[in-house]
Design a protein around this motif. Sequence first.
Motif, PDB file in Angstrom:
ATOM      1  N   GLY A   1       0.548  -1.229  -0.016  1.00 56.01           N
ATOM      2  CA  GLY A   1       0.196   0.189  -0.220  1.00 56.01           C
ATOM      3  C   GLY A   1       0.503   1.196  -0.507  1.00 56.01           C
ATOM      4  O   GLY A   1      -0.003   1.947  -0.118  1.00 56.01           O
TER       5      GLY A   1
ATOM      6  N   ARG B   1      -3.230  -5.195  -5.364  1.00 57.32           N
ATOM      7  CA  ARG B   1      -3.730  -4.617  -3.845  1.00 57.32           C
ATOM      8  C   ARG B   1      -5.108  -5.564  -2.864  1.00 57.32           C
ATOM      9  O   ARG B   1      -5.309  -5.129  -1.395  1.00 57.32           O
ATOM     10  N   SER B   2      -5.579  -5.738  -4.190  1.00 58.82           N
ATOM     11  CA  SER B   2      -6.815  -6.043  -3.173  1.00 58.82           C
ATOM     12  C   SER B   2      -6.646  -7.659  -2.830  1.00 58.82           C
ATOM     13  O   SER B   2      -7.655  -7.462  -1.340  1.00 58.82           O
TER      14      SER B   2
ATOM     15  N   LEU C   1      -4.529  -5.641   0.732  1.00 52.18           N
ATOM     16  CA  LEU C   1      -4.741  -4.857   1.932  1.00 52.18           C
ATOM     17  C   LEU C   1      -6.095  -5.062   2.347  1.00 52.18           C
ATOM     18  O   LEU C   1      -7.337  -5.578   1.901  1.00 52.18           O
TER      19      LEU C   1
ATOM     20  N   TRP D   1      -7.064  -0.857   6.127  1.00 52.35           N
ATOM     21  CA  TRP D   1      -6.319   0.343   5.127  1.00 52.35           C
ATOM     22  C   TRP D   1      -6.556   0.573   4.145  1.00 52.35           C
ATOM     23  O   TRP D   1      -6.578   2.513   4.524  1.00 52.35           O
ATOM     24  N   ILE D   2      -8.473   1.300   4.404  1.00 54.42           N
ATOM     25  CA  ILE D   2      -8.589   1.318   3.410  1.00 54.42           C
ATOM     26  C   ILE D   2     -10.379   2.180   4.116  1.00 54.42           C
ATOM     27  O   ILE D   2     -11.487   2.734   3.762  1.00 54.42           O
TER      28      ILE D   2
ATOM     29  N   ALA E   1      -9.138   0.813  -3.791  1.00 52.56           N
ATOM     30  CA  ALA E   1      -8.372   0.336  -3.825  1.00 52.56           C
ATOM     31  C   ALA E   1      -7.935  -0.572  -4.678  1.00 52.56           C
ATOM     32  O   ALA E   1      -6.953  -1.435  -5.080  1.00 52.56           O
TER      33      ALA E   1
END
Length: 360
Positions: A275, A291-292, A295, A299-300, A354
């Motif tokens: 990230g 990333r999915s 993360l 994180w989001i 994301a």
Amino acid sequence: MSEAATVAGPASSSAHTIDRSGEPLIRASGVWKIFGPRADRIVGTPDADLPRAELRAKTGCVAAVRDVSIEVWPGEVFVVMGLSGSGKSTLVRTLIRLIEPTAGQITIAGRDVTAAGRGELRDLRRHDVSMVFQHFGLLAHRRVIDNVAFGLEVQGMPKAERLARAREMLRLVGLEDVENAFPDQLSGGMQQRVGVARAFVVNPKVMLYDEPFSALDPLIRRDMQDEICRLQVETGKTMVFITHDLPEALRLGDRIAIMRDGAIVQLGTPEDLVGSPADDYVANFVRDIPRSHVLTLRWIMRPAAPGEEDGPHLPVGTTVRDAVPAIAASERPVCAVEDGRVVGVVDRTAVLRAIAGEED
């Protein structure tokens, strides 16, 4: 990065406990390893900061490890990764002085490793730390059970007792049916399981893995990664794992130290690396990682607005990929939950951002 699609995030981090209530189990401070003439005179001088090629040309020395400091906590899976020549294996070998550090201080389980005498080091390696290597190192003329029991034999444990303990370890790694076989009768994956059982049998405080699966086929390698995750959950052992393979590091590690030219360029969780890479070198490492898959909601997420805490609840450690079905099915933001309380919310916009980051 052809294996990137198989990354499922840190398989071990949500399933075991890391104890940060006391002291780190391993602490290394300012560790250097310089190979070559008068190596001890280089640390602390301007020459120590020279690029590797310039240092070699000027002094004839090679800086394999440069001023590295790490802490590893009880129950943690700590991964050291980097390309060939980055210093990762040298660093881990200095922890138990298989390679003598040029400078720095190392403690393991409260022992000052750098000040230890020969007898203390031998005791440390026999009782507190076990190491699993890429090359299995099994004794070809001994049965599987005798290979597993070898460390206990070195300790002087009576035969009946050590064989009983070895059988427990073979059951732990699923090899109880081959205890009387010889190593050359086993597949590569089975031989490495024997190596793991041999390392576990002395009940060490720390397990060191030096690229143990590099010689295995991809499917067997993934099975062994699963095995390490399972063993960590069942035993709670502290593990230091060396690899050059980023998907493997992301899958196993609670924290990952990426090394380059003997120094650590970034140390953090898998989410930190994917990230928020520290520099272009790390960014290049992680660019093909979805990333999915790594993360998590933590994180989001954003703070919950009034009235937003009645949406679906998911653990804060849920990966974005695994959270997508719940988020897609709900008109309300998904609540990220930790220790029974809502710590944030995640809406569709955050998920889209994301996922869009994968295309950057």
